[in-house]
Design a protein around this motif. Structure first.
Motif, PDB file in Angstrom:
ATOM      1  N   THR A  45       0.818  -1.212   0.000  1.00 39.28           N
ATOM      2  CA  THR A  45       0.000   0.000   0.000  1.00 39.28           C
ATOM      3  C   THR A  45       0.854   1.264   0.000  1.00 39.28           C
ATOM      4  OG1 THR A  45      -0.130   0.081   2.421  1.00 39.28           O
ATOM      5  CG2 THR A  45      -1.809  -1.216   1.279  1.00 39.28           C
ATOM      6  N   PHE A  46       0.334   2.287  -0.646  1.00 30.18           N
ATOM      7  CA  PHE A  46       1.059   3.550  -0.706  1.00 30.18           C
ATOM      8  C   PHE A  46       0.876   4.391   0.558  1.00 30.18           C
ATOM      9  CE2 PHE A  46       2.536   2.725  -4.855  1.00 30.18           C
ATOM     10  CZ  PHE A  46       3.533   3.664  -5.111  1.00 30.18           C
ATOM     11  N   THR A  47       0.366   3.773   1.615  1.00 38.64           N
ATOM     12  CA  THR A  47       0.402   4.408   2.936  1.00 38.64           C
ATOM     13  C   THR A  47       1.752   4.144   3.597  1.00 38.64           C
ATOM     14  OG1 THR A  47      -0.644   2.427   3.874  1.00 38.64           O
ATOM     15  CG2 THR A  47      -2.090   4.273   3.312  1.00 38.64           C
ATOM     16  N   ILE A  48       2.528   3.221   3.022  1.00 38.50           N
ATOM     17  CA  ILE A  48       3.873   2.926   3.521  1.00 38.50           C
ATOM     18  C   ILE A  48       4.846   3.950   2.939  1.00 38.50           C
ATOM     19  CG2 ILE A  48       5.750   1.233   3.537  1.00 38.50           C
ATOM     20  CD1 ILE A  48       3.609  -0.944   3.114  1.00 38.50           C
ATOM     21  N   GLN A  49       5.703   4.489   3.786  1.00 36.96           N
ATOM     22  CA  GLN A  49       6.706   5.436   3.300  1.00 36.96           C
ATOM     23  C   GLN A  49       7.633   4.747   2.296  1.00 36.96           C
ATOM     24  OE1 GLN A  49       9.004   7.286   6.391  1.00 36.96           O
ATOM     25  NE2 GLN A  49       9.989   8.741   5.028  1.00 36.96           N
ATOM     26  N   ASP A  50       7.901   5.426   1.195  1.00 34.69           N
ATOM     27  CA  ASP A  50       8.750   4.875   0.133  1.00 34.69           C
ATOM     28  C   ASP A  50       8.202   3.554  -0.400  1.00 34.69           C
ATOM     29  OD1 ASP A  50      10.589   7.017   0.414  1.00 34.69           O
ATOM     30  OD2 ASP A  50      11.585   5.967   2.055  1.00 34.69           O
ATOM     31  N   ALA A  51       6.885   3.505  -0.566  1.00 34.67           N
ATOM     32  CA  ALA A  51       6.244   2.274  -1.055  1.00 34.67           C
ATOM     33  C   ALA A  51       6.815   1.844  -2.401  1.00 34.67           C
ATOM     34  CB  ALA A  51       4.734   2.487  -1.175  1.00 34.67           C
ATOM     35  N   ASP A  52       7.147   2.800  -3.251  1.00 34.50           N
ATOM     36  CA  ASP A  52       7.694   2.464  -4.560  1.00 34.50           C
ATOM     37  C   ASP A  52       9.037   1.739  -4.447  1.00 34.50           C
ATOM     38  OD1 ASP A  52       8.583   5.002  -3.586  1.00 34.50           O
ATOM     39  OD2 ASP A  52       9.483   5.424  -5.530  1.00 34.50           O
ATOM     40  N   VAL A  53       9.818   2.103  -3.426  1.00 36.05           N
ATOM     41  CA  VAL A  53      11.105   1.436  -3.203  1.00 36.05           C
ATOM     42  C   VAL A  53      10.875   0.001  -2.735  1.00 36.05           C
ATOM     43  CG1 VAL A  53      13.261   1.474  -1.890  1.00 36.05           C
ATOM     44  CG2 VAL A  53      12.227   3.628  -2.654  1.00 36.05           C
ATOM     45  N   VAL A  54       9.890  -0.173  -1.852  1.00 34.26           N
ATOM     46  CA  VAL A  54       9.546  -1.519  -1.372  1.00 34.26           C
ATOM     47  C   VAL A  54       9.104  -2.393  -2.539  1.00 34.26           C
ATOM     48  CG1 VAL A  54       8.020  -2.869   0.114  1.00 34.26           C
ATOM     49  CG2 VAL A  54       8.880  -0.654   0.909  1.00 34.26           C
ATOM     50  N   ILE A  55       8.254  -1.835  -3.401  1.00 37.40           N
ATOM     51  CA  ILE A  55       7.777  -2.581  -4.571  1.00 37.40           C
ATOM     52  C   ILE A  55       8.942  -2.991  -5.463  1.00 37.40           C
ATOM     53  CG2 ILE A  55       6.480  -2.367  -6.740  1.00 37.40           C
ATOM     54  CD1 ILE A  55       4.510  -0.552  -5.137  1.00 37.40           C
ATOM     55  N   ARG A  56       9.854  -2.060  -5.687  1.00 30.43           N
ATOM     56  CA  ARG A  56      11.006  -2.360  -6.549  1.00 30.43           C
ATOM     57  C   ARG A  56      11.870  -3.475  -5.954  1.00 30.43           C
ATOM     58  NH1 ARG A  56      12.730   2.362  -6.901  1.00 30.43           N
ATOM     59  NH2 ARG A  56      11.770   2.905  -8.887  1.00 30.43           N
ATOM     60  N   GLU A  57      12.098  -3.401  -4.663  1.00 35.36           N
ATOM     61  CA  GLU A  57      12.934  -4.426  -4.016  1.00 35.36           C
ATOM     62  C   GLU A  57      12.270  -5.798  -4.074  1.00 35.36           C
ATOM     63  OE1 GLU A  57      14.526  -3.554  -0.182  1.00 35.36           O
ATOM     64  OE2 GLU A  57      15.090  -1.515  -0.714  1.00 35.36           O
ATOM     65  N   LEU A  58      10.966  -5.834  -3.820  1.00 33.68           N
ATOM     66  CA  LEU A  58      10.250  -7.111  -3.861  1.00 33.68           C
ATOM     67  C   LEU A  58      10.180  -7.661  -5.287  1.00 33.68           C
ATOM     68  CD1 LEU A  58       7.323  -6.419  -1.376  1.00 33.68           C
ATOM     69  CD2 LEU A  58       9.205  -8.042  -1.048  1.00 33.68           C
ATOM     70  N   ASN A  65      10.843 -15.957  -9.421  1.00 30.87           N
ATOM     71  CA  ASN A  65       9.703 -16.779  -9.005  1.00 30.87           C
ATOM     72  C   ASN A  65       8.470 -16.295  -9.745  1.00 30.87           C
ATOM     73  OD1 ASN A  65       7.566 -18.083  -7.708  1.00 30.87           O
ATOM     74  ND2 ASN A  65       8.505 -17.941  -5.678  1.00 30.87           N
ATOM     75  N   SER A  66       8.105 -16.998 -10.785  1.00 32.03           N
ATOM     76  CA  SER A  66       7.016 -16.547 -11.656  1.00 32.03           C
ATOM     77  C   SER A  66       5.644 -16.652 -10.998  1.00 32.03           C
ATOM     78  CB  SER A  66       7.015 -17.356 -12.953  1.00 32.03           C
ATOM     79  OG  SER A  66       6.828 -18.743 -12.685  1.00 32.03           O
ATOM     80  N   GLU A  67       5.549 -17.352  -9.846  1.00 34.95           N
ATOM     81  CA  GLU A  67       4.263 -17.519  -9.186  1.00 34.95           C
ATOM     82  C   GLU A  67       3.897 -16.317  -8.316  1.00 34.95           C
ATOM     83  OE1 GLU A  67       4.509 -21.173  -7.019  1.00 34.95           O
ATOM     84  OE2 GLU A  67       3.953 -22.376  -8.763  1.00 34.95           O
ATOM     85  N   VAL A  68       4.885 -15.571  -7.864  1.00 34.60           N
ATOM     86  CA  VAL A  68       4.640 -14.422  -6.976  1.00 34.60           C
ATOM     87  C   VAL A  68       4.372 -13.165  -7.796  1.00 34.60           C
ATOM     88  CG1 VAL A  68       5.610 -12.967  -5.150  1.00 34.60           C
ATOM     89  CG2 VAL A  68       6.116 -15.421  -5.190  1.00 34.60           C
ATOM     90  N   VAL A  69       3.295 -12.467  -7.456  1.00 35.90           N
ATOM     91  CA  VAL A  69       2.986 -11.208  -8.136  1.00 35.90           C
ATOM     92  C   VAL A  69       2.955 -10.083  -7.104  1.00 35.90           C
ATOM     93  CG1 VAL A  69       1.804 -12.157 -10.134  1.00 35.90           C
ATOM     94  CG2 VAL A  69       0.519 -11.788  -8.055  1.00 35.90           C
ATOM     95  N   ILE A  70       3.656  -9.014  -7.409  1.00 36.89           N
ATOM     96  CA  ILE A  70       3.766  -7.866  -6.515  1.00 36.89           C
ATOM     97  C   ILE A  70       2.950  -6.713  -7.084  1.00 36.89           C
ATOM     98  CG2 ILE A  70       5.322  -6.267  -5.347  1.00 36.89           C
ATOM     99  CD1 ILE A  70       5.749  -9.211  -4.595  1.00 36.89           C
ATOM    100  N   GLY A  71       2.042  -6.164  -6.289  1.00 32.84           N
ATOM    101  CA  GLY A  71       1.215  -5.057  -6.746  1.00 32.84           C
ATOM    102  C   GLY A  71       1.262  -3.875  -5.806  1.00 32.84           C
ATOM    103  N   ALA A  72       0.556  -2.831  -6.171  1.00 30.31           N
ATOM    104  CA  ALA A  72       0.489  -1.614  -5.368  1.00 30.31           C
ATOM    105  C   ALA A  72      -0.941  -1.363  -4.936  1.00 30.31           C
ATOM    106  CB  ALA A  72       0.997  -0.421  -6.176  1.00 30.31           C
ATOM    107  N   GLY A  73      -1.114  -0.935  -3.690  1.00 30.83           N
ATOM    108  CA  GLY A  73      -2.443  -0.648  -3.174  1.00 30.83           C
ATOM    109  C   GLY A  73      -2.576   0.780  -2.686  1.00 30.83           C
TER     110      GLY A  73
END
Length: 215
Positions: A45-58, A65-73
């Motif tokens: 979620t974009f309520t997390i500080q630096d959410a975009d950085v977290v998304i990039r790292e994940l 791992n093609s089974e895991v999907v990372i999204g933004a909320g």
């Protein structure tokens, strides 16, 4: 094809973890704990500080791992959606429907899951190419509302978020939901650093979804 694959992965797993955290590190640990427990859809979620950085790292961490999907909320506008997508988000979730965000996601072929409460909102979202409707807040309706919605809109794919628990997740699925979004009830142990408990909860959620589908 990428969009179809992401939608298929979310519906197959049946559970999306809604990750809210106080710190960057906590968000990463929660996400890893959820994946370890079998929840393969992670919504940062974009309520997390630096959410975009977290998304990039994940996204980088699970690139193999093609089974895991990372999204933004908690994406409220198209500008935030674009930041998330460029950071590696594979799906976008909003608490409400936004036309410009829908257009942007369609442009990039990224699944957009907006929060809707009424039939009118859901119809509008479908007209703008939305594949999965986030029924939000789910606790304002309950599982029985899904049947009422699918009577006039049998083609709709619903993912309730808010109010989904281990006690009722099976009923949500049995009533026709393609997946569920789980937040507080899943990630609460992070406040005491008990990430193993999050993993155990994740196992229980995915197990109950499987049981409901096989019933």
């Amino acid at each position: 094809m990428k969009k179809l694959k992401v939608l298929s992965q979310i519906s197959t797993c049946g559970v999306v973890a809604v990750v809210r955290a106080d710190t960057h590190e906590e968000a990463l640990k929660i996400s890893d704990a959820c994946v370890k427990g079998g929840i393969l859809g992670i919504e940062i979620t974009f309520t997390i500080q630096d959410a975009d950085v977290v998304i990039r790292e994940l996204a980088n961490h699970y690139a193999g791992n093609s089974e895991v999907v990372i999204g933004a909320g908690t994406v409220l506008d198209a500008a935030t959606a674009r930041i998330a997508i460029l950071s590696g988000a594979q799906f976008i979730v909003s608490p409400c429907f936004d036309k410009e965000t829908a257009k942007l996601c369609n442009l990039y072929q990224i699944p957009y899951m907006p929060g809707c409460m009424t039939i009118t909102e859901m119809k509008q979202a479908l007209e703008h190419g939305v594949d999965i409707i986030k029924m939000f807040p789910g606790n304002a309706f309950g599982p029985d509302f899904v049947k009422s919605v699918k009577a006039p809109l049998p083609q709709i794919n619903i993912m309730p978020t808010g109010g989904v628990s281990l006690d009722n997740v099976g009923q949500w699925i049995k009533n026709g939901c393609v997946a569920v979004g789980v937040g507080g009830n899943l990630v609460a142990p992070a406040k005491t650093g008990n990430y193993d408990q999050i993993t155990e909860y994740a196992r229980q959620y995915t197990s109950k979804v499987k049981e409901a589908r096989e019933a």
